[in-house]
Design a protein around this motif. Sequence first.
Motif, PDB file in Angstrom:
ATOM      1  N   LYS A  28      12.057  -6.441  -1.172  1.00 25.85           N
ATOM      2  CA  LYS A  28      12.725  -6.384   0.135  1.00 25.85           C
ATOM      3  C   LYS A  28      11.890  -7.007   1.239  1.00 25.85           C
ATOM      4  CE  LYS A  28      15.518  -2.223  -0.226  1.00 25.85           C
ATOM      5  NZ  LYS A  28      15.658  -0.844   0.321  1.00 25.85           N
ATOM      6  N   GLY A  29      10.601  -7.203   0.950  1.00 27.80           N
ATOM      7  CA  GLY A  29       9.717  -7.766   1.969  1.00 27.80           C
ATOM      8  C   GLY A  29       8.843  -6.740   2.657  1.00 27.80           C
ATOM      9  N   ASP A  30       8.973  -5.452   2.258  1.00 25.46           N
ATOM     10  CA  ASP A  30       8.129  -4.405   2.847  1.00 25.46           C
ATOM     11  C   ASP A  30       6.720  -4.488   2.267  1.00 25.46           C
ATOM     12  OD1 ASP A  30      10.336  -3.415   4.222  1.00 25.46           O
ATOM     13  OD2 ASP A  30      10.906  -2.114   2.544  1.00 25.46           O
ATOM     14  N   LYS A  31       5.727  -4.177   3.104  1.00 23.65           N
ATOM     15  CA  LYS A  31       4.339  -4.231   2.678  1.00 23.65           C
ATOM     16  C   LYS A  31       4.045  -3.103   1.691  1.00 23.65           C
ATOM     17  CE  LYS A  31      -0.340  -4.509   4.493  1.00 23.65           C
ATOM     18  NZ  LYS A  31      -1.207  -4.309   5.667  1.00 23.65           N
ATOM     19  N   LEU A  32       3.367  -3.422   0.591  1.00 29.24           N
ATOM     20  CA  LEU A  32       3.011  -2.409  -0.397  1.00 29.24           C
ATOM     21  C   LEU A  32       1.956  -1.457   0.169  1.00 29.24           C
ATOM     22  CD1 LEU A  32       2.695  -4.572  -3.647  1.00 29.24           C
ATOM     23  CD2 LEU A  32       4.561  -3.029  -3.060  1.00 29.24           C
ATOM     24  N   TRP A  33       2.007  -0.214  -0.284  1.00 26.37           N
ATOM     25  CA  TRP A  33       1.015   0.775   0.149  1.00 26.37           C
ATOM     26  C   TRP A  33      -0.305   0.522  -0.569  1.00 26.37           C
ATOM     27  CZ3 TRP A  33       1.418   4.644   3.805  1.00 26.37           C
ATOM     28  CH2 TRP A  33       2.679   4.820   4.371  1.00 26.37           C
ATOM     29  N   THR A  34      -1.395   0.593   0.169  1.00 25.86           N
ATOM     30  CA  THR A  34      -2.723   0.367  -0.410  1.00 25.86           C
ATOM     31  C   THR A  34      -3.412   1.709  -0.656  1.00 25.86           C
ATOM     32  OG1 THR A  34      -3.822   0.279   1.754  1.00 25.86           O
ATOM     33  CG2 THR A  34      -2.949  -1.798   0.872  1.00 25.86           C
ATOM     34  N   ASP A  35      -4.496   1.669  -1.447  1.00 32.98           N
ATOM     35  CA  ASP A  35      -5.276   2.881  -1.709  1.00 32.98           C
ATOM     36  C   ASP A  35      -5.878   3.427  -0.412  1.00 32.98           C
ATOM     37  OD1 ASP A  35      -4.697   2.672  -4.393  1.00 32.98           O
ATOM     38  OD2 ASP A  35      -6.559   1.621  -4.898  1.00 32.98           O
ATOM     39  N   GLU A  36      -6.268   2.525   0.494  1.00 34.89           N
ATOM     40  CA  GLU A  36      -6.852   2.953   1.773  1.00 34.89           C
ATOM     41  C   GLU A  36      -5.819   3.712   2.617  1.00 34.89           C
ATOM     42  OE1 GLU A  36      -7.091  -0.159   0.579  1.00 34.89           O
ATOM     43  OE2 GLU A  36      -9.233  -0.144   0.041  1.00 34.89           O
ATOM     44  N   GLU A  37      -4.587   3.213   2.601  1.00 34.26           N
ATOM     45  CA  GLU A  37      -3.524   3.885   3.358  1.00 34.26           C
ATOM     46  C   GLU A  37      -3.227   5.258   2.763  1.00 34.26           C
ATOM     47  OE1 GLU A  37      -0.664   0.428   5.188  1.00 34.26           O
ATOM     48  OE2 GLU A  37      -0.596   0.737   3.018  1.00 34.26           O
ATOM     49  N   ASP A  38      -3.195   5.339   1.432  1.00 36.29           N
ATOM     50  CA  ASP A  38      -2.963   6.625   0.769  1.00 36.29           C
ATOM     51  C   ASP A  38      -4.069   7.617   1.111  1.00 36.29           C
ATOM     52  OD1 ASP A  38      -0.662   5.671  -0.360  1.00 36.29           O
ATOM     53  OD2 ASP A  38      -1.540   5.283  -2.334  1.00 36.29           O
ATOM     54  N   LYS A  39      -5.292   7.119   1.220  1.00 37.03           N
ATOM     55  CA  LYS A  39      -6.423   7.978   1.580  1.00 37.03           C
ATOM     56  C   LYS A  39      -6.248   8.530   2.993  1.00 37.03           C
ATOM     57  CE  LYS A  39     -11.473   8.107   1.781  1.00 37.03           C
ATOM     58  NZ  LYS A  39     -12.718   7.325   1.669  1.00 37.03           N
ATOM     59  N   VAL A  40      -5.768   7.691   3.916  1.00 34.94           N
ATOM     60  CA  VAL A  40      -5.512   8.128   5.295  1.00 34.94           C
ATOM     61  C   VAL A  40      -4.477   9.255   5.297  1.00 34.94           C
ATOM     62  CG1 VAL A  40      -4.458   7.448   7.489  1.00 34.94           C
ATOM     63  CG2 VAL A  40      -6.135   5.952   6.395  1.00 34.94           C
ATOM     64  N   THR A  59       6.521   3.024   9.567  1.00 33.54           N
ATOM     65  CA  THR A  59       7.480   3.841  10.307  1.00 33.54           C
ATOM     66  C   THR A  59       7.316   5.310   9.918  1.00 33.54           C
ATOM     67  OG1 THR A  59       9.200   3.683   8.606  1.00 33.54           O
ATOM     68  CG2 THR A  59       9.145   1.947  10.301  1.00 33.54           C
ATOM     69  N   LYS A  60       7.891   6.177  10.740  1.00 28.82           N
ATOM     70  CA  LYS A  60       7.818   7.616  10.484  1.00 28.82           C
ATOM     71  C   LYS A  60       8.471   7.968   9.144  1.00 28.82           C
ATOM     72  CE  LYS A  60       8.895  11.986  12.796  1.00 28.82           C
ATOM     73  NZ  LYS A  60       9.519  12.596  13.987  1.00 28.82           N
ATOM     74  N   VAL A  61       9.619   7.353   8.881  1.00 33.27           N
ATOM     75  CA  VAL A  61      10.335   7.612   7.626  1.00 33.27           C
ATOM     76  C   VAL A  61       9.493   7.171   6.441  1.00 33.27           C
ATOM     77  CG1 VAL A  61      12.376   7.012   6.263  1.00 33.27           C
ATOM     78  CG2 VAL A  61      12.593   7.440   8.706  1.00 33.27           C
ATOM     79  N   ALA A  62       8.851   6.015   6.557  1.00 31.56           N
ATOM     80  CA  ALA A  62       8.017   5.492   5.470  1.00 31.56           C
ATOM     81  C   ALA A  62       6.852   6.433   5.188  1.00 31.56           C
ATOM     82  CB  ALA A  62       7.496   4.106   5.826  1.00 31.56           C
ATOM     83  N   VAL A  63       6.256   6.973   6.246  1.00 33.38           N
ATOM     84  CA  VAL A  63       5.128   7.896   6.089  1.00 33.38           C
ATOM     85  C   VAL A  63       5.585   9.160   5.369  1.00 33.38           C
ATOM     86  CG1 VAL A  63       3.536   9.403   7.345  1.00 33.38           C
ATOM     87  CG2 VAL A  63       3.787   7.017   8.027  1.00 33.38           C
TER      88      VAL A  63
END
Length: 198
Positions: A28-40, A59-63
């Motif tokens: 879809k073009g959405d940025k993939l989640w990284t390990d660093e983001e998951d750690k946050v 976005t809030k929904v994505a989080v």
Amino acid sequence: MNLTQISRSEIIGQQTKARMLRAGRTLKGDKLWTDEEDKVLRVSYPDYRQMQVKLPHRTKVAVYRRCAKLGMKRDRHEWKASELSRLRRLYHRKATRQEIMTEFPELTWASISTRARYHGISGPYRHKYVKTGKPVIDAILARLEEIDWKLLDLDEASKSGKYFRNQCWRRWKPNMKFVQRAVQAMDGELKASWKEYN
């Protein structure tokens, strides 16, 4: 579907996954989640506001969805009659935000304030209910006044839909299933008493 089709589907799936990893984006073009983001997310949980500050591109929904996918689901707090009464008292005496949060250390301010708004808790008031002449219903209404609840609170606590809010019990015979649930929700017991004959 034969084995050839299955293996072909697996190969296409692996190729698609590899292409997404190279591009860093989903189909879809959405940025993939990284390990660093998951750690946050794990470090900040359950403070969703802090997560969004640290990850402004999400976005809030994505989080929320990512947290759920990582298994960070917060159990929904079931409010008891005593807790709602305590919350009303705190609001009525205009307690500070810190004082209220100290009383409910396991809950976030967003959760507390949302619950207060839902139950119309905003300032001092005392609702008086008109008696019906039906002993069990009048006892319930007296208890509502005592703990400073609305009929909406009773419906939610007893899982009775809109039974008490609609006040059908004023015109017809009370539904004892809902009456019993209401009594239990307000920490009471429904008992039968028998007359003694000589």
